[in-house]
Design a protein around this motif. Structure first.
Motif, mmCIF file in Angstrom:
data_model
loop_
_atom_site.group_PDB
_atom_site.id
_atom_site.type_symbol
_atom_site.label_atom_id
_atom_site.label_comp_id
_atom_site.label_asym_id
_atom_site.label_seq_id
_atom_site.Cartn_x
_atom_site.Cartn_y
_atom_site.Cartn_z
ATOM 1 N N MET A 1 0.849 -1.188 0.000
ATOM 2 C CA MET A 1 0.000 0.000 0.000
ATOM 3 C C MET A 1 0.885 1.238 0.000
ATOM 4 N N LEU A 2 0.573 2.199 -0.876
ATOM 5 C CA LEU A 2 1.335 3.437 -0.989
ATOM 6 C C LEU A 2 0.544 4.563 -0.347
ATOM 7 N N ILE B 1 -3.739 8.765 11.158
ATOM 8 C CA ILE B 1 -3.347 8.347 9.811
ATOM 9 C C ILE B 1 -3.402 6.834 9.681
ATOM 10 N N VAL B 2 -2.913 6.122 10.690
ATOM 11 C CA VAL B 2 -2.969 4.656 10.661
ATOM 12 C C VAL B 2 -4.425 4.189 10.575
ATOM 13 N N GLY B 3 -5.319 4.879 11.283
ATOM 14 C CA GLY B 3 -6.733 4.536 11.181
ATOM 15 C C GLY B 3 -7.254 4.721 9.767
ATOM 16 N N ALA B 4 -6.817 5.805 9.101
ATOM 17 C CA ALA B 4 -7.233 6.042 7.721
ATOM 18 C C ALA B 4 -6.661 4.973 6.796
ATOM 19 N N ILE B 5 -5.436 4.523 7.073
ATOM 20 C CA ILE B 5 -4.829 3.447 6.280
ATOM 21 C C ILE B 5 -5.648 2.169 6.419
ATOM 22 N N ASP B 6 -6.034 1.855 7.650
ATOM 23 C CA ASP B 6 -6.816 0.641 7.881
ATOM 24 C C ASP B 6 -8.164 0.698 7.151
#
Length: 220
Positions: free
Chosen positions: A1-2, A212-217
Motif C-alpha cells: 500500500m502506498l 493516519i494509521v486509522g485512515a490506512i486501515d
C-alpha cells in the motif's frame, strides 16, 4: 500500500511519516518511508536543492520546476518499486500532490487547475509513477505552520533558515488553497484529512500518526 503524507511547509510531514511507519511496525506490519525530493540521490533532487538554496542563476517557471520534481521521482522509480515489493506499506513524505500544489500556487489563477492536471499526467501517464492508495492531507493553520517552519532543523541543501518556498508567506497560503481544492475534487484518488491542531493546540505526533494509521486501515 502506498500512502502519501501531504501538506504545506511546517505541517509536520516528516515527523508524521516516521511515526506512522513506527506504529505500523509495532502493529506487526512492515513499513518504510521515502522522502521527496531525494536531494542526494537523484539529478533532479540535486538541481532542486541548488534551486531552493538560491544557487541557480535562473528563476524556474512553475512548469520547469514541476519537471524537476517529477524527474526526481522518475529517477526514484526503482526505489519505489523495491520498497513496495519488500514492505506492506510505503509511506511517502511528499509525493505527486506536493508538486501539483506548489507549482499551481505559483501559476496565474486562471491556469492553476490546468497546471495541476498537467503535472498529474506528467508524473503518472508519462513517467509511469504509481498512484498512491491513500493521500493524507495534514491540515495545519497557516499561522501555526509558520512558527513550525522557523523551528525546522537545518536542511542539507541550504544554510539559510528558510528556503525559497518557505520564505514566501503568500505562496504558503496559496499552497494550502491548492491542497484544499485537490481534497475537494479527489484528485489523485482517495484523500483523508487529518487536522494537526485541535482547540488552538498542536496534537501530539503519536496522536496524528494514529489518526493516519486509522485512515490506512479503512482504505486497505
Amino acid at each position: 500500500m502506498l500512502v502519501a503524507i501531504e501538506g504545506g511547509d511546517g505541517a509536520g510531514k516528516a515527523t508524521a511519516a516516521a511515526e506512522v511507519a513506527a506504529q505500523l511496525v509495532a502493529a506487526g506490519r512492515s513499513a518504510t518511508v521515502l522522502s521527496f525530493p531525494r536531494y542526494a540521490e537523484t539529478l533532479g533532487g540535486h538541481v532542486l536543492g541548488e534551486y531552493l538554496g538560491g544557487r541557480l542563476p535562473h528563476i524556474a517557471s512553475p512548469r520547469a520546476a514541476a519537471v524537476l520534481y517529477a524527474l526526481d521521482r522518475m529517477e526514484s522509480a526503482g526505489a519505489i518499486a523495491n520498497a513496495a515489493a519488500n514492505h506492506d506499506v510505503v509511506v511517502f513524505d511528499r509525493y505527486i500532490a506536493s508538486n501539483m500544489a506548489y507549482q499551481a500556487a505559483q501559476e496565474d489563477p486562471g491556469g492553476s487547475d490546468a497546471l495541476m492536471r498537467w503535472i498529474g499526467r506528467l508524473e503518472i501517464d508519462q513517467f509511469g509513477l504509481p498512484l498512491p492508495d491513500l493521500n493524507v492531507y495534514l491540515d495545519t493553520p497557516a499561522d501555526i505552520a509558520r512558527g513550525l517552519i522557523l523551528r525546522k532543523r537545518k536542511r542539507s541543501y541550504t544554510d539559510d533558515p528558510l528556503d525559497a518556498y518557505e520564505a514566501d508567506d503568500g505562496l504558503q497560503r496559496r499552497v494550502r488553497e491548492r491542497y484544499e481544492a485537490m481534497v475537494a475534487e479527489g484528485l489523485l484518488g482517495h484523500w483523508a484529512r487529518v487536522p494537526t491542531v485541535v482547540d488552538g493546540a498542536l496534537r501530539p505526533p503519536r496522536e496524528i500518526a494514529a489518526a493516519i494509521v486509522g485512515a490506512i486501515d479503512r482504505a486497505a
